[in-house]
Design an enzyme around this catalytic site. Structure first.
Site, PDB file in Angstrom:
ATOM      1  N   ASP A 144     -32.319  -2.960 -16.891  1.00  0.00           N
ATOM      2  CA  ASP A 144     -31.771  -3.736 -18.005  1.00  0.00           C
ATOM      3  C   ASP A 144     -30.282  -3.440 -18.206  1.00  0.00           C
ATOM      4  OD1 ASP A 144     -31.855  -5.526 -20.066  1.00  0.00           O
ATOM      5  OD2 ASP A 144     -32.697  -4.116 -21.526  1.00  0.00           O
ATOM      6  N   GLY A 145     -29.573  -4.439 -18.727  1.00  0.00           N
ATOM      7  CA  GLY A 145     -28.186  -4.227 -19.141  1.00  0.00           C
ATOM      8  C   GLY A 145     -27.129  -4.833 -18.227  1.00  0.00           C
ATOM      9  N   ASN A 146     -27.538  -5.641 -17.259  1.00  0.00           N
ATOM     10  CA  ASN A 146     -26.542  -6.270 -16.367  1.00  0.00           C
ATOM     11  C   ASN A 146     -25.577  -7.151 -17.159  1.00  0.00           C
ATOM     12  OD1 ASN A 146     -27.951  -5.188 -14.257  1.00  0.00           O
ATOM     13  ND2 ASN A 146     -28.855  -7.115 -13.567  1.00  0.00           N
TER      14      ASN A 146
ATOM     15  N   ARG B  43     -24.816  -7.108 -20.420  1.00  0.00           N
ATOM     16  CA  ARG B  43     -23.920  -6.341 -21.292  1.00  0.00           C
ATOM     17  C   ARG B  43     -22.818  -5.644 -20.492  1.00  0.00           C
ATOM     18  NH1 ARG B  43     -28.592  -3.328 -24.234  1.00  0.00           N
ATOM     19  NH2 ARG B  43     -29.717  -4.578 -22.712  1.00  0.00           N
ATOM     20  N   TRP B  44     -23.191  -5.142 -19.332  1.00  0.00           N
ATOM     21  CA  TRP B  44     -22.210  -4.453 -18.476  1.00  0.00           C
ATOM     22  C   TRP B  44     -21.042  -5.400 -18.161  1.00  0.00           C
ATOM     23  CZ3 TRP B  44     -20.018  -5.141 -13.715  1.00  0.00           C
ATOM     24  CH2 TRP B  44     -19.442  -4.021 -13.110  1.00  0.00           C
TER      25      TRP B  44
ATOM     26  N   ARG C 177     -21.768 -13.015 -16.926  1.00  0.00           N
ATOM     27  CA  ARG C 177     -22.997 -12.238 -16.744  1.00  0.00           C
ATOM     28  C   ARG C 177     -23.385 -12.124 -15.270  1.00  0.00           C
ATOM     29  NH1 ARG C 177     -26.453 -11.420 -20.839  1.00  0.00           N
ATOM     30  NH2 ARG C 177     -28.213 -11.759 -19.456  1.00  0.00           N
TER      31      ARG C 177
ATOM     32  N   HIS D 119     -25.073  -9.108 -12.688  1.00  0.00           N
ATOM     33  CA  HIS D 119     -26.234  -9.165 -11.791  1.00  0.00           C
ATOM     34  C   HIS D 119     -25.832  -8.774 -10.364  1.00  0.00           C
ATOM     35  CE1 HIS D 119     -28.626 -10.634 -14.999  1.00  0.00           C
ATOM     36  NE2 HIS D 119     -28.037 -11.816 -15.087  1.00  0.00           N
TER      37      HIS D 119
ATOM     38  N   TRP E 197     -37.131 -17.517 -16.963  1.00  0.00           N
ATOM     39  CA  TRP E 197     -36.841 -18.945 -16.716  1.00  0.00           C
ATOM     40  C   TRP E 197     -36.161 -19.583 -17.919  1.00  0.00           C
ATOM     41  CZ3 TRP E 197     -37.323 -20.064 -11.811  1.00  0.00           C
ATOM     42  CH2 TRP E 197     -38.339 -19.482 -11.044  1.00  0.00           C
TER      43      TRP E 197
ATOM     44  N   LEU F 164     -41.348   4.366   2.394  1.00  0.00           N
ATOM     45  CA  LEU F 164     -41.205   3.970   0.981  1.00  0.00           C
ATOM     46  C   LEU F 164     -41.659   2.516   0.869  1.00  0.00           C
ATOM     47  CD1 LEU F 164     -39.950   4.137  -1.959  1.00  0.00           C
ATOM     48  CD2 LEU F 164     -37.807   3.359  -0.923  1.00  0.00           C
TER      49      LEU F 164
ATOM     50  N   SER G 107     -41.523  -4.608 -22.420  1.00  0.00           N
ATOM     51  CA  SER G 107     -41.153  -5.962 -21.990  1.00  0.00           C
ATOM     52  C   SER G 107     -42.114  -6.571 -20.971  1.00  0.00           C
ATOM     53  CB  SER G 107     -39.717  -5.971 -21.423  1.00  0.00           C
ATOM     54  OG  SER G 107     -38.808  -5.595 -22.412  1.00  0.00           O
TER      55      SER G 107
ATOM     56  N   GLU H  46     -45.200   8.445 -17.445  1.00  0.00           N
ATOM     57  CA  GLU H  46     -44.140   9.070 -18.234  1.00  0.00           C
ATOM     58  C   GLU H  46     -42.969   8.094 -18.342  1.00  0.00           C
ATOM     59  OE1 GLU H  46     -44.166  12.035 -19.775  1.00  0.00           O
ATOM     60  OE2 GLU H  46     -46.220  12.355 -19.079  1.00  0.00           O
TER      61      GLU H  46
HETATM   62  C1  FPP Z   1     -31.815  -7.440 -17.005  1.00  0.00           C
HETATM   63  O1  FPP Z   1     -30.477  -7.398 -17.450  1.00  0.00           O
HETATM   64  C2  FPP Z   1     -31.863  -7.712 -15.585  1.00  0.00           C
HETATM   65  C3  FPP Z   1     -32.412  -8.821 -15.022  1.00  0.00           C
HETATM   66  C4  FPP Z   1     -33.061  -9.881 -15.813  1.00  0.00           C
HETATM   67  C5  FPP Z   1     -32.392  -9.064 -13.575  1.00  0.00           C
HETATM   68  C6  FPP Z   1     -32.393  -7.883 -12.676  1.00  0.00           C
HETATM   69  C7  FPP Z   1     -31.778  -8.300 -11.392  1.00  0.00           C
HETATM   70  C8  FPP Z   1     -31.001  -7.535 -10.590  1.00  0.00           C
HETATM   71  C9  FPP Z   1     -30.746  -6.111 -10.857  1.00  0.00           C
HETATM   72  C10 FPP Z   1     -30.301  -8.081  -9.388  1.00  0.00           C
HETATM   73  C11 FPP Z   1     -31.131  -8.775  -8.364  1.00  0.00           C
HETATM   74  C12 FPP Z   1     -32.356  -8.058  -7.953  1.00  0.00           C
HETATM   75  C13 FPP Z   1     -32.635  -7.595  -6.708  1.00  0.00           C
HETATM   76  C14 FPP Z   1     -33.933  -6.949  -6.447  1.00  0.00           C
HETATM   77  C15 FPP Z   1     -31.684  -7.683  -5.602  1.00  0.00           C
HETATM   78  P1  FPP Z   1     -29.984  -8.458 -18.540  1.00  0.00           P
HETATM   79  O2  FPP Z   1     -29.309  -9.545 -17.848  1.00  0.00           O
HETATM   80  O3  FPP Z   1     -31.140  -8.867 -19.408  1.00  0.00           O
HETATM   81  O4  FPP Z   1     -28.968  -7.596 -19.337  1.00  0.00           O
HETATM   82  P2  FPP Z   1     -28.593  -7.728 -20.891  1.00  0.00           P
HETATM   83  O5  FPP Z   1     -29.805  -7.263 -21.652  1.00  0.00           O
HETATM   84  O6  FPP Z   1     -27.434  -6.798 -21.022  1.00  0.00           O
HETATM   85  O7  FPP Z   1     -28.252  -9.157 -21.161  1.00  0.00           O
END
Ligand code: FPP
Length: 234
Positions: A14-16, A18-19, A27, A31, A63, A125, A190, A201
């Site tokens: 989580d947090g892509n 916001r980053w 956004r 990602h 979606w 793995l 979630s 854990e």
């Molecule tokens: C949540 O952050 C993240 C996602 C919904 C997607 C995760 C996808 C990736 C890490 C990249 C692609 C995946 C692979 C396996 C190559 P958010 O966008 O909800 O962040 P936010 O809460 O800060 O808005």
């Protein structure tokens, strides 16, 4: 204390968004950096001897995001599989996927199928990508298949117990996660692996997913080692 490596680590990445926003970027850039963090995470799991890694890449709820963001995420997943599968195969990584995969764009299904076939049988793995996944839909899909077996007379209702039901889940081949990591500080499951995390854990870090480094995974495993798991006993 004896140091134990969790066999199975699951991650809510989580947090892509916001980053990226913190830097004034779209956004999608978050990602993109998140996908780089996925590679780092896989490599660290190999280094630490973790056997299973489940990554929440796209939920059934995702979606609802703007089409542009959905397209970005699907594109990144395909690119990750196209560019990285050969490398993964060479390192003994097996790729697997869980979720309602038949609802994904055709090209995405094709890339997943290719990656799964190219890495089949690898033992170092197992990396399980949860795509168009939610814990509730997984349980519903399992219940529907189970109900069909009962209706056709192959199973009696009194034969259904937790072990039998687990065999109807997408994850039936793999052990339950020992450690669930969630980035960005949110204290929520979630809709991820609802059945499987009963005794897992949890480790929540304020780090946003694109910043989640090798050292962060090492720290999460060290924290796991400090926990005493009692599975409801004493
Ligand atoms: C949540 O952050 C993240 C996602 C919904 C997607 C995760 C996808 C990736 C890490 C990249 C692609 C995946 C692979 C396996 C190559 P958010 O966008 O909800 O962040 P936010 O809460 O800060 O808005």
């Amino acid at each position: 204390m004896v140091s134990k490596t969790p066999r199975h680590v699951a991650v809510i990445m989580d947090g892509n968004g916001r980053w990226a926003r913190q830097r004034g970027w779209p956004r999608s850039r978050g990602h993109l950096e998140g996908a780089k963090a996925v590679r780092q995470c896989v490599e660290t799991c190999l280094e630490l001897g973790i056997e299973y890694l489940t990554l929440y890449a796209f939920s059934t709820e995702n979606w609802q995001r703007p089409k542009e963001e959905v397209d970005t995420l699907m594109g990144l997943l395909q690119r990750f599989l196209r560019d990285y599968t050969r490398d993964l195969a060479g390192r003994g990584v097996q790729v697997q996927a869980i979720g309602r995969l038949n609802e994904l764009p055709r090209e995405c299904q094709d890339q997943l199928e290719k990656a799964i076939a190219a890495t089949a049988g690898n033992k170092q793995l197992t990396t399980i990508l949860a795509v168009n996944y939610s814990g509730r839909t997984e349980i519903i899909d399992g219940v529907q298949r189970l109900a069909k077996e009962v209706a056709s007379g192959k199973l009696r209702p009194d034969e259904i117990d937790t072990d039998l039901f687990s065999r109807f889940l997408y994850t039936h081949e793999w052990p339950d996660p020992d450690l669930l990591i969630r980035t960005s500080g949110e204290m929520r499951i979630s809709n991820f692996l609802l059945w499987q995390v009963s005794y897992t854990e949890m480790y929540v870090t304020p780090k946003l997913w694109p910043d989640f480094s090798r050292q962060d995974l090492v720290d999460a495993v060290a924290e796991f080692n400090r926990r005493q798991r009692r599975y409801g006993g004493l």
